[in-house]
Each structure stands twice: as C-alpha cells, then as structure tokens.
Design a protein around this motif. Structure first.
Motif, PDB file in Angstrom:
ATOM      1  N   ALA A 375      -0.146  38.220  46.972  1.00 30.72           N
ATOM      2  CA  ALA A 375      -0.175  37.239  48.065  1.00 30.72           C
ATOM      3  C   ALA A 375      -0.510  35.874  47.479  1.00 30.72           C
ATOM      4  CB  ALA A 375      -1.194  37.623  49.133  1.00 30.72           C
ATOM      5  N   ARG A 376       0.147  34.870  47.974  1.00 34.63           N
ATOM      6  CA  ARG A 376      -0.149  33.494  47.582  1.00 34.63           C
ATOM      7  C   ARG A 376       0.123  32.615  48.802  1.00 34.63           C
ATOM      8  NH1 ARG A 376       1.787  31.125  41.876  1.00 34.63           N
ATOM      9  NH2 ARG A 376       0.654  33.021  41.338  1.00 34.63           N
ATOM     10  N   THR A 377      -0.934  32.045  49.377  1.00 29.76           N
ATOM     11  CA  THR A 377      -0.822  31.257  50.603  1.00 29.76           C
ATOM     12  C   THR A 377      -0.509  29.809  50.272  1.00 29.76           C
ATOM     13  OG1 THR A 377      -2.431  32.707  51.691  1.00 29.76           O
ATOM     14  CG2 THR A 377      -1.986  30.587  52.721  1.00 29.76           C
ATOM     15  N   ASP A 378       0.523  29.287  50.921  1.00 23.43           N
ATOM     16  CA  ASP A 378       0.912  27.891  50.773  1.00 23.43           C
ATOM     17  C   ASP A 378       0.302  27.103  51.930  1.00 23.43           C
ATOM     18  OD1 ASP A 378       2.057  25.440  50.460  1.00 23.43           O
ATOM     19  OD2 ASP A 378       4.133  26.140  50.427  1.00 23.43           O
ATOM     20  N   PRO A 379      -0.639  26.185  51.664  1.00 26.47           N
ATOM     21  CA  PRO A 379      -1.281  25.430  52.758  1.00 26.47           C
ATOM     22  C   PRO A 379      -0.270  24.682  53.624  1.00 26.47           C
ATOM     23  CG  PRO A 379      -2.482  25.123  50.700  1.00 26.47           C
ATOM     24  CD  PRO A 379      -1.233  25.847  50.359  1.00 26.47           C
ATOM     25  N   LEU A 380       0.751  24.103  53.012  1.00 26.31           N
ATOM     26  CA  LEU A 380       1.757  23.378  53.795  1.00 26.31           C
ATOM     27  C   LEU A 380       2.511  24.321  54.726  1.00 26.31           C
ATOM     28  CD1 LEU A 380       3.220  20.935  51.102  1.00 26.31           C
ATOM     29  CD2 LEU A 380       1.582  20.423  52.923  1.00 26.31           C
ATOM     30  N   GLU A 381       2.747  25.533  54.266  1.00 22.39           N
ATOM     31  CA  GLU A 381       3.437  26.514  55.092  1.00 22.39           C
ATOM     32  C   GLU A 381       2.563  26.933  56.271  1.00 22.39           C
ATOM     33  OE1 GLU A 381       6.611  29.368  53.337  1.00 22.39           O
ATOM     34  OE2 GLU A 381       4.690  30.408  53.351  1.00 22.39           O
ATOM     35  N   VAL A 382       1.264  27.087  56.031  1.00 23.26           N
ATOM     36  CA  VAL A 382       0.345  27.432  57.118  1.00 23.26           C
ATOM     37  C   VAL A 382       0.316  26.312  58.157  1.00 23.26           C
ATOM     38  CG1 VAL A 382      -2.065  27.886  57.692  1.00 23.26           C
ATOM     39  CG2 VAL A 382      -1.066  28.909  55.645  1.00 23.26           C
ATOM     40  N   VAL A 383       0.275  25.066  57.682  1.00 19.87           N
ATOM     41  CA  VAL A 383       0.298  23.924  58.607  1.00 19.87           C
ATOM     42  C   VAL A 383       1.584  23.925  59.423  1.00 19.87           C
ATOM     43  CG1 VAL A 383       0.387  21.402  58.726  1.00 19.87           C
ATOM     44  CG2 VAL A 383      -1.235  22.508  57.195  1.00 19.87           C
ATOM     45  N   ALA A 384       2.709  24.236  58.769  1.00 21.27           N
ATOM     46  CA  ALA A 384       3.991  24.280  59.471  1.00 21.27           C
ATOM     47  C   ALA A 384       3.999  25.376  60.539  1.00 21.27           C
ATOM     48  CB  ALA A 384       5.122  24.508  58.475  1.00 21.27           C
ATOM     49  N   ILE A 385       3.409  26.543  60.227  1.00 22.24           N
ATOM     50  CA  ILE A 385       3.340  27.637  61.198  1.00 22.24           C
ATOM     51  C   ILE A 385       2.485  27.232  62.402  1.00 22.24           C
ATOM     52  CG2 ILE A 385       2.440  29.970  61.578  1.00 22.24           C
ATOM     53  CD1 ILE A 385       3.212  30.574  58.662  1.00 22.24           C
ATOM     54  N   ILE A 386       1.340  26.625  62.123  1.00 22.21           N
ATOM     55  CA  ILE A 386       0.454  26.188  63.221  1.00 22.21           C
ATOM     56  C   ILE A 386       1.134  25.115  64.061  1.00 22.21           C
ATOM     57  CG2 ILE A 386      -1.713  24.997  63.721  1.00 22.21           C
ATOM     58  CD1 ILE A 386      -2.920  26.427  61.303  1.00 22.21           C
ATOM     59  N   ALA A 387       1.785  24.155  63.390  1.00 25.33           N
ATOM     60  CA  ALA A 387       2.466  23.088  64.131  1.00 25.33           C
ATOM     61  C   ALA A 387       3.603  23.646  64.981  1.00 25.33           C
ATOM     62  CB  ALA A 387       3.010  22.046  63.147  1.00 25.33           C
ATOM     63  N   THR A 388       4.372  24.598  64.420  1.00 21.36           N
ATOM     64  CA  THR A 388       5.461  25.220  65.176  1.00 21.36           C
ATOM     65  C   THR A 388       4.927  25.935  66.410  1.00 21.36           C
ATOM     66  OG1 THR A 388       6.760  25.523  63.151  1.00 21.36           O
ATOM     67  CG2 THR A 388       7.361  26.874  65.057  1.00 21.36           C
ATOM     68  N   THR A 389       3.808  26.643  66.242  1.00 21.96           N
ATOM     69  CA  THR A 389       3.208  27.358  67.376  1.00 21.96           C
ATOM     70  C   THR A 389       2.753  26.394  68.461  1.00 21.96           C
ATOM     71  OG1 THR A 389       2.440  29.071  65.842  1.00 21.96           O
ATOM     72  CG2 THR A 389       1.431  29.017  68.025  1.00 21.96           C
TER      73      THR A 389
END
Length: 416
Positions: A375-389
């Motif tokens: 597993a490797r979490t991308d902070p920008l990807e997490v922000v994109a998921i939260i923003a999309t939600t």
C-alpha cells in the motif's frame, strides 16, 4: 457557507434526533455509513493499487535496471564501448554488464527451470534487492572461481536446496560428439538464499559472478547485455534516444516500460476501473443524503413556514438544509478516512485473519507477483477523493434545499 447564529442553531437541531424523527435519523445514519464505506473503499483500494504498482516497479527495476542494451544474437563483444557511450549521456547514472540465460537446474533428484543471472561481484553485493534480502547463508562467499551461487528462496524450496548443498546447472551449449551435442552440466555450491518478494524472481533466479557465468555459457569475454539506470525512469526513452543509432548495428535498447508493458498497462486500466466502480458507492450515498433531506423537508414544512413568517429568508432556509446535508457528508468522510487508515495500517493482519478463518489463500504470490499486500497512499489522491465526495454531496443537497427555500408559508399554515 456562512450561517448566522440562529441558522446554526436550527441546523444543529435538525442534525440531532427528536421525538417522532427516528426514521429520518435512521436514513441519515445510513447515508453517513454509505459515504464512509465509499470513501474508505476508494482510499484503501487506490492506496493498495498504488502500492502494488510502486512496489512492483521498485523490485523489478531494482533487479533489471531501467533499460538494457541486448545483443541481437545474445552476445555483446563491445560492451565496454557501449557502457562508456551510455555513461556519457546526461541522465544515465549507471551501466553494467549482465548475463541472463534460461537454463535447467537439478538437485536431490528434482529438476526446475531457472534464470541464470551473471553479474559483477560488486553489483551482487551492492544491489539492495539481493544483499538486503538474504534469508540464509553468506553472500560474501559468492566470488569468482569459487563455484558458489545465490538462489531464490522458492527455487531452493522446489529443489530442496540449502546453504552448503550442491545444484547442477544444465546448459544446452555443450560439446559436440558423433551422436550430437552433449549438454554441459556443471555443479555449484549454494552459498546464500535470498527472497526479494517477487514470486517469479524468487522462483527462478540463480545469481553467480560474471566470470563464472561466462565460463558456464562459453561466452569468453562477451556478455549478453548492458544494464542501464537513469535519473528519471519516466523519461528513459528521451534520455536514451541518442544511444539508439549508435547501438543499432549491435543490438536493441529495451526500457522497463517495454519489458513490462502488459503488466503495468493492465494495472493502470484496473486502477481507473476500480476508481469508477467505487465512486458509484459514493454516488449512491449522495442519493441517500438527498432522500433523507427531502423527508426532513417534508417533516419540517410547518417549522419552515413558521420561521418564514418570523422573518427567515428563502436563502437562509436553503443554507440550513445544505448545511445539514454537507454535515452528513463531512461526518461520513471523516469516518471513512479513519476506517481506511486503520485498514491500511493493519492490512496484512486483516488478510491473514480472513485466510485463517476461511481456510483459503487470498494472496497467492504465484498469481500476484508480490508476497505481501502493499500500500502506498498518495495525499493528492486522497484530497481528490474527498473533494469529489463533497462535490457530489453538494449537488445532491441543492434540490432539497431549494424545496425548503420555496416553501410557501401561506399554503402550509392555511389550515393550521
């Protein structure tokens, strides 16, 4: 969204359950749970996919470099010249000779297909993918002329080999006799066993010094290829472009994308598809939020009418219900992020626990290349998921908020 004190008080009251509002609260709870599950699934799955790609890339490139110059007939006699020209290019950080040849190995009455890898001793000891993953034995004993080799852990299991035991390598390039070519069989001693975590490598690799590999394969001073490393793997094609015309008479340049194109393209397609599929969960959660807000608006029509007659504005009522919907989504995002974090921290324990309970092997390394769930979490990807939600939730709260704002107090209170 800016609310005054009275609007905040009303929004807070509508977020908490009251007598006769249990069903609405249950629906809102389901909405929170759906958002949480959707966000958790997206973050966890995308992190695992990123980790799988990154870990696989690190291990494959750690053993094979970013590109190779391979001879047309499997031999490069002028490899020193090619290595010097490659090192003269900006962006090339390393160039070393390499021999790779599929052969057969036998030990204890067992026969397995192997991939012989001949490299210089400095590269054997300096490669962290091998040197840092020795499980048993001593890698320092693998020196030219010692007839010592290092082998993968799964190959050792398949052959029943261990440090100090002997294995025989069978090469089809043997001596000619009146009845045909007799395969060349040479016995070597296993000095070390390593496990890099990539099933195909642990199941096939036999590593030996370059000089011993040249002797076994009767290559003389030739090698099979030159392994290259560059500063930026994503620009390997641009960096090595000037080298292609110089080596076209001797061999061909193959970079890491070409060597593993099918694998990495499949991972990228799967990553995009998983994102789309799991986003549907959040879309369903947004529908649930809209439905719960619509029911709340219907249940509070009398309250809305009274507030309107007391001076509350249409925009104020809209802001109240949008705040309620966004609050539900925000709570779901927080819970989902926490669930994803816990899963990623204890992911291997979760997999092991499910395997123990079900009796099934969920993470078969022979199918999935790696031996553990990465597993490797991308902070920008997490922000994109939260923003999309949040964007989905915002748009699905517009209709209930508009219905609340358009409530006509005269019509509602006419018969009250």
């Amino acid at each position: 969204m800016i609310l005054n004190r009275h609007e905040r008080m009303i929004a807070r009251r509508y977020l908490l359950p009251h007598k006769g509002e249990g069903f609405i609260f249950v629906v809102a709870g389901f909405s929170v749970g759906a958002v949480a599950l959707g966000v958790a699934a997206l973050i966890a799955v995308m992190s695992v996919m990123n980790g799988f790609r990154a870990d696989l890339f690190d291990r494959i490139v750690g053993l094979n470099g970013h590109a190779i110059v391979q001879g047309y007939d499997g031999r490069l006699s002028n490899w020193e010249e090619i290595a010097e020209e490659a090192l003269a290019l900006p962006g090339v950080t390393a160039a070393q000779p390499l021999i790779e040849q599929p052969l057969m190995a036998s030990a204890n009455g067992r026969v397995e297909g192997i991939l012989l890898r001949g490299v210089e001793v400095e590269d054997i000891r300096g490669n962290p993918m091998i040197a840092d993953n020795v499980t048993t034995g001593d890698l320092q004993q693998v020196v030219p002329g010692s007839d010592n080799v290092a082998i993968g852990a799964r190959l050792a299991d398949a052959l029943g080999a261990y440090p100090g035991s002997e294995i025989s390598l069978i090469s089809p390039e043997g001596r000619s006799t009146p009845v045909g070519t007799v395969p060349r069989i040479v016995t070597y001693r296993v000095a070390a066993i390593f496990e890099v975590g990539v099933y195909d490598y642990d199941n096939a690799f036999v590593v030996m010094p370059m000089e011993d590999a040249q002797t076994l394969l009767m290559l003389g001073d030739d090698v099979a290829m030159v392994e290259l490393e560059v500063a930026d793997p994503d620009k390997v094609g641009e960096i090595l472009a000037p080298l292609r015309p110089r080596v076209q008479n001797y061999g061909v340049i193959v970079d890491w994308r070409q060597m593993n194109s099918a694998l990495f393209e499949a991972l990228e397609v799967e990553r995009v598809v998983m994102f789309i599929v799991l986003s549907i969960i959040i879309l369903v959660a947004a529908f649930n939020i809209a439905s719960s807000l619509i029911m709340l608006v219907r249940a509070k029509r009398r309250d809305i009418a009274i507030l309107r007659t007391m001076g509350a504005s249409r925009s104020g009522m809209g802001r109240i219900f949008m705040t309620v919907g966004l609050s539900i989504g925000f709570v779901g995002i927080l819970i989902g992020s926490l669930l994803a974090t816990l899963f990623l921290i204890f992911r291997q324990s979760v997999v092991d626990g499910i395997q123990a309970l079900s009796g099934q092997e969920l993470w078969d390394p022979s199918v999935r290349f790696l031996t553990e769930l990465p597993a490797r979490t991308d902070p920008l990807e997490v922000v994109a998921i939260i923003a999309t939600t949040l964007i989905m939730v915002f748009f699905f709260t517009l209709f209930p908020a508009r219905k609340a704002a358009s409530t006509d107090p005269v019509e509602v209170l006419r018969y009250e």
